[in-house]
Design an enzyme around this catalytic site. Sequence first.
Site, mmCIF file in Angstrom:
data_model
loop_
_atom_site.group_PDB
_atom_site.id
_atom_site.type_symbol
_atom_site.label_atom_id
_atom_site.label_comp_id
_atom_site.label_asym_id
_atom_site.label_seq_id
_atom_site.Cartn_x
_atom_site.Cartn_y
_atom_site.Cartn_z
ATOM 1 N N HIS A 61 40.412 39.206 72.409
ATOM 2 C CA HIS A 61 39.665 39.498 71.061
ATOM 3 C C HIS A 61 38.252 39.194 71.360
ATOM 4 O O HIS A 61 37.953 38.867 72.373
ATOM 5 C CB HIS A 61 39.908 38.289 69.863
ATOM 6 C CG HIS A 61 39.621 36.930 70.288
ATOM 7 N ND1 HIS A 61 40.222 36.409 71.378
ATOM 8 C CD2 HIS A 61 38.727 36.043 69.866
ATOM 9 C CE1 HIS A 61 39.747 35.088 71.497
ATOM 10 N NE2 HIS A 61 38.869 34.804 70.511
ATOM 11 N N ASP A 65 33.344 34.148 74.277
ATOM 12 C CA ASP A 65 33.750 33.435 75.494
ATOM 13 C C ASP A 65 34.912 34.028 76.168
ATOM 14 O O ASP A 65 35.270 33.967 77.245
ATOM 15 C CB ASP A 65 34.056 31.825 75.124
ATOM 16 C CG ASP A 65 35.330 31.800 74.049
ATOM 17 O OD1 ASP A 65 35.172 32.511 73.081
ATOM 18 O OD2 ASP A 65 35.817 30.846 73.823
ATOM 19 N N HIS A 66 35.381 35.097 75.610
ATOM 20 C CA HIS A 66 36.639 35.996 76.035
ATOM 21 C C HIS A 66 36.349 37.386 76.564
ATOM 22 O O HIS A 66 37.166 38.021 77.252
ATOM 23 C CB HIS A 66 37.738 36.039 74.931
ATOM 24 C CG HIS A 66 38.154 34.820 74.399
ATOM 25 N ND1 HIS A 66 39.304 34.326 75.272
ATOM 26 C CD2 HIS A 66 37.892 33.857 73.914
ATOM 27 C CE1 HIS A 66 39.973 33.441 74.517
ATOM 28 N NE2 HIS A 66 38.723 32.792 73.727
ATOM 29 N N ASP A 207 43.309 33.411 71.784
ATOM 30 C CA ASP A 207 43.066 32.203 70.608
ATOM 31 C C ASP A 207 44.185 32.534 69.350
ATOM 32 O O ASP A 207 44.186 33.556 68.875
ATOM 33 C CB ASP A 207 41.617 32.342 70.554
ATOM 34 C CG ASP A 207 40.988 31.543 71.199
ATOM 35 O OD1 ASP A 207 41.123 31.361 72.447
ATOM 36 O OD2 ASP A 207 39.611 31.761 71.072
HETATM 37 ZN ZN LIG Z 1 38.104 32.982 69.783
#
Ligand SMILES: [Zn+2]
Length: 309
Positions: A61, A65-66, A207
């Site tokens: 997503h 942070d990803h 997440d």
């Molecule tokens: Zn997230």
Amino acid sequence: MLEVIFLGTGGVMPTLERNVPTIALRYKGEIILFDVGEGTMRQMNTAKLSPMKVEKIFITHFHGDHYLGLAALIQTMNLWGREKPLHIYGPKYTFQFVQNFLNSGFFRPGFDIHVHELGETRLEFGDYEIWSFKVEHGVPALGYVFKEKDRRGKFLPEKLSEYGLSGGPILGKLEKQGQIEWNGRIIRLEDVIGPRRKGVTVVYTGDTEPCERVRLFSENADLLIHEATYLTSDDRGESYHSTVEEACQTAKKAKVKLLALFHRAFRYTYDEYAAKARELCDVPFVVPRDFDVLTFKSGRWEMRNLRED
Ligand SMILES: [Zn+2]
């Protein structure tokens, strides 16, 4: 052989000890990335993983942070003269976000980038498949399943000698044709091989708050990498994340062989988090640190850390 290399294990903010989410799967010479947190290039350099061996990147997503390591990774590939195409997979809006990256700065890649927006999709690649499934995170978000295809059973030496087969090209012929005539007898492949060998399955949630689809897609998996950002639901508040206890319950219901608790909030120390997990979790689990590697060998997982090699 499959290796799962944890390049970044923390959630939201990088610290000295741990980076934000990136997982590399090394399988038959290929490196497949799941998420590319900021600083992925540095983590790959430390782990001695070449970005040139990456052909597929799966993003769960578009929270920073990803995926914020993607631009640096693509620019490095370009700097090193990459020619091979790169495939980037992700949920709805992946095309738009990748396009934004490519339009930032004085930079044009010299290789093709193919973007694939996925829903619940099954992708087939030679010896393995990747499935995507929807999770609950308040924005378009996917989890992924890496599924090695089942392989035929091994030749059984006692059966081969029973039929007077001693190996060599004749076994290749038997494998290709399914049956052969040998010393006046018909020998079928299934007469001389053991049971089919089940391929390894690894699930990564990205997440998500607790979600029935994770259980469904993790059924009997060899490894479930489940986000477990928080230790308590009070700490979680209204955010769309899971607690350690919830991740353990899902792993238990899905009968997974090993659970990896991932995406730990930066407020917890490793020792505090691991101690609490030991208290709450009654399934086999690990709390991976950055550069931990899980290797699947002869049906079981072994863990080592690349910094200690
Ligand atoms: Zn997230």
